[in-house]
Enzyme design. Structure first.
Site, PDB file in Angstrom:
ATOM      1  N   ASP A  12       0.866  -1.186   0.000  1.00 32.88           N
ATOM      2  CA  ASP A  12       0.000   0.000   0.000  1.00 32.88           C
ATOM      3  C   ASP A  12       0.898   1.230   0.000  1.00 32.88           C
ATOM      4  O   ASP A  12       2.115   1.125   0.199  1.00 32.88           O
ATOM      5  CB  ASP A  12      -0.893   0.000   1.255  1.00 32.88           C
ATOM      6  CG  ASP A  12      -1.785   1.231   1.336  1.00 32.88           C
ATOM      7  OD1 ASP A  12      -2.374   1.619   0.308  1.00 32.88           O
ATOM      8  OD2 ASP A  12      -1.906   1.824   2.427  1.00 32.88           O
ATOM      9  N   SER A  13       0.296   2.401  -0.162  1.00 29.38           N
ATOM     10  CA  SER A  13       1.075   3.639  -0.096  1.00 29.38           C
ATOM     11  C   SER A  13       1.523   3.936   1.334  1.00 29.38           C
ATOM     12  O   SER A  13       2.390   4.758   1.545  1.00 29.38           O
ATOM     13  CB  SER A  13       0.223   4.800  -0.606  1.00 29.38           C
ATOM     14  OG  SER A  13      -0.947   4.898   0.181  1.00 29.38           O
ATOM     15  N   CYS A  75      -4.199  -1.401  -1.975  1.00 27.36           N
ATOM     16  CA  CYS A  75      -4.373   0.041  -2.122  1.00 27.36           C
ATOM     17  C   CYS A  75      -5.353   0.248  -3.257  1.00 27.36           C
ATOM     18  O   CYS A  75      -5.146  -0.263  -4.368  1.00 27.36           O
ATOM     19  CB  CYS A  75      -3.016   0.664  -2.450  1.00 27.36           C
ATOM     20  SG  CYS A  75      -3.101   2.407  -2.888  1.00 27.36           S
ATOM     21  N   GLU A 154      -2.841   9.136   8.496  1.00 28.34           N
ATOM     22  CA  GLU A 154      -1.375   8.977   8.551  1.00 28.34           C
ATOM     23  C   GLU A 154      -0.774   9.845   9.668  1.00 28.34           C
ATOM     24  O   GLU A 154       0.324   9.584  10.142  1.00 28.34           O
ATOM     25  CB  GLU A 154      -0.730   9.316   7.190  1.00 28.34           C
ATOM     26  CG  GLU A 154      -1.061   8.324   6.070  1.00 28.34           C
ATOM     27  CD  GLU A 154      -0.184   7.059   6.063  1.00 28.34           C
ATOM     28  OE1 GLU A 154       0.949   7.106   6.547  1.00 28.34           O
ATOM     29  OE2 GLU A 154      -0.671   6.016   5.565  1.00 28.34           O
ATOM     30  N   CYS A 186     -10.979   3.051   0.044  1.00 22.35           N
ATOM     31  CA  CYS A 186      -9.579   3.359   0.320  1.00 22.35           C
ATOM     32  C   CYS A 186      -9.217   2.524   1.530  1.00 22.35           C
ATOM     33  O   CYS A 186      -9.968   2.508   2.516  1.00 22.35           O
ATOM     34  CB  CYS A 186      -9.420   4.842   0.620  1.00 22.35           C
ATOM     35  SG  CYS A 186      -7.780   5.285   1.225  1.00 22.35           S
ATOM     36  N   HIS A 188      -7.267   2.929   3.787  1.00 27.13           N
ATOM     37  CA  HIS A 188      -7.070   3.679   5.034  1.00 27.13           C
ATOM     38  C   HIS A 188      -8.383   3.849   5.817  1.00 27.13           C
ATOM     39  O   HIS A 188      -8.365   3.980   7.033  1.00 27.13           O
ATOM     40  CB  HIS A 188      -6.533   5.085   4.733  1.00 27.13           C
ATOM     41  CG  HIS A 188      -5.066   5.154   4.452  1.00 27.13           C
ATOM     42  ND1 HIS A 188      -4.508   4.634   3.312  1.00 27.13           N
ATOM     43  CD2 HIS A 188      -4.038   5.676   5.178  1.00 27.13           C
ATOM     44  CE1 HIS A 188      -3.196   4.861   3.336  1.00 27.13           C
ATOM     45  NE2 HIS A 188      -2.889   5.489   4.455  1.00 27.13           N
TER      46      HIS A 188
HETATM   47  N1  DGL Z   1      -4.780   3.408   1.000  1.00 26.75           N
HETATM   48  C1  DGL Z   1      -4.734   3.791  -0.338  1.00 26.75           C
HETATM   49  C2  DGL Z   1      -6.009   3.584  -1.100  1.00 26.75           C
HETATM   50  O1  DGL Z   1      -6.644   2.635  -0.835  1.00 26.75           O
HETATM   51  C3  DGL Z   1      -4.013   4.993  -0.713  1.00 26.75           C
HETATM   52  C4  DGL Z   1      -4.377   6.275  -0.150  1.00 26.75           C
HETATM   53  C5  DGL Z   1      -3.398   7.261  -0.709  1.00 26.75           C
HETATM   54  O2  DGL Z   1      -2.217   6.969  -0.688  1.00 26.75           O
HETATM   55  O3  DGL Z   1      -3.849   8.309  -1.186  1.00 26.75           O
HETATM   56  O4  DGL Z   1      -6.392   4.292  -1.968  1.00 26.75           O
END
Ligand code: DGL
Length: 267
Positions: A12-13, A75, A154, A186, A188
Site C-alpha cells: 500500500d502507499s 491500495c 497517517e 480506500c 485507510h
Molecule cells: N490506501 C490507499 C487507497 O486505498 C491509498 C491512499 C493514498 O495513498 O492516497 O487508496
C-alpha cells in the site's frame, strides 16, 4: 523453499493496507507475509496515473525479489490505476481490492443505491463504477472523493475533532443520494470506520474490502493448492521512509503495534 511456503506480498502507499494484512493473517495464520508501505510517497490518491504505476511497479519488483507466490495490491488507488501494468510485468498472480469490494457491496445493497468514498485518483478512474455496473447495470452509484482522510489517518488523528468535522462535511454529500451501502474505497478508511458509521447512522452498511480480499486470496491459493499447510506464518514489514513512525502508528490499522518495521528505500 517449496512453492507453498513462499510468502504473499502485500503493498500500500502507507498504513492503510495493514487493514488487509491483518485480515489475511487472521484468515491464513500459517502464511508467510511480506508487507511494503510506501511511506516515502504517500498519498498516492492525488498523484498521476503514470506516477502511481511507476511506484507500484517498483514495489512489485522488490516484493518479487523476495520470492513471493502472490501479490496483493492493498491500495485502491494503485489497484484502480496500476493493476493492469503490474499484472503485465509480474510473474506471480496479482489481486487488487476493487473487484472484491464491488462484489460484496452488490451482495449487501437492498435499495440498489451504492455510494463510493475514495481518493481522488480512485474516483476519477471510475474503477468502482465500472466494476459495480458489470455486476448489475441497474445500480445507482454515487462517488465522493474524500482526500483529507488519508493525511489525517497517517497523522494518527483517528478520533480527533478535526477528523470528525471533515467526515461530517464529506458524508453530508454522500447521504443526499440515500445509499444503503457505502464502499470504503480506500484501505485507510476502515481505520475510521466507527467514526464514519456514527456520522452516517447505523442503517447504512459500510463495505470494508479487507475481509473480501482475504477470502479471495485464500480461495485462489486453495484452488491452486498453494496454501501453506503447517507451522505459524512469519511476517516481515518494510516502509520506504520513517519505519519508527510507521511502527508507532501501525496499531491503528493493524490492531496492535507491529514489532519490527524495516527501512527499504526504492527510489
Ligand atoms: N490506501 C490507499 C487507497 O486505498 C491509498 C491512499 C493514498 O495513498 O492516497 O487508496
Amino acid at each position: 523453499m517449496t512453492k507453498n511456503n513462499k510468502p504473499i506480498g502485500i503493498f500500500d502507499s502507507g498504513l492503510g493496507g495493514l487493514t488487509i494484512l491483518k485480515q489475511v493473517h487472521k484468515l491464513m495464520p500459517k502464511e508467510n507475509l511480506i508487507y511494503f508501505g510506501d511511506t516515502a510517497h504517500v498519498p498516492y490518491g492525488s498523484k498521476s496515473k503514470q506516477t502511481v504505476q511507476e511506484y507500484s511497479l517498483n514495489i512489485a519488483k522488490f516484493l518479487e525479489s523476495k520470492n513471493i507466490k502472490m501479490l496483493v495490491i492493498a491500495c485502491n488507488s494503485a489497484s484502480a490505476l496500476a493493476i493492469n501494468t503490474v499484472k503485465k510485468h509480474s510473474k506471480v498472480p496479482v489481486i487488487g481490492v476493487i473487484e472484491p469490494g464491488a462484489f460484496y457491496a452488490n451482495q449487501k445493497t437492498k435499495n440498489k443505491r451504492v455510494a463510493v468514498i475514495a481518493t481522488e485518483a480512485t474516483i476519477k478512474s471510475d474503477a468502482y463504477k465500472k466494476a459495480l455496473k458489470r455486476l448489475d447495470k441497474g445500480l445507482k452509484i454515487s462517488q465522493t472523493p474524500s482526500p483529507l482522510f488519508v493525511p489525517l489517518i497517517e497523522e494518527g488523528l483517528i478520533s480527533d475533532k478535526i477528523t470528525h468535522m471533515v467526515a461530517e462535511k464529506y458524508l453530508a454529500k454522500v447521504k443526499k443520494n440515500k445509499p444503503d451501502t457505502i464502499i470504503l474505497g480506500c484501505t485507510h478508511y476502515p481505520v475510521i470506520k466507527k467514526l464514519i458509521s456514527k456520522v452516517v447512522g447505523k442503517n447504512i452498511y459500510l463495505i470494508d474490502s479487507a475481509e473480501s480480499v482475504a477470502k479471495k486470496v485464500k480461495q485462489y491459493l486453495s484452488n491452486k493448492d498453494m496454501l501453506k499447510k503447517t507451522g505459524a506464518g512469519k511476517m516481515e514489514v518494510f516502509a520506504s521512509d520513517s519505519p519508527e513512525r510507521f511502527k508507532k502508528l501501525s496499531k491503528f490499522a493493524f490492531g496492535s503495534p507491529l514489532k519490527t518495521v524495516k527501512l527499504k528505500k526504492l527510489i
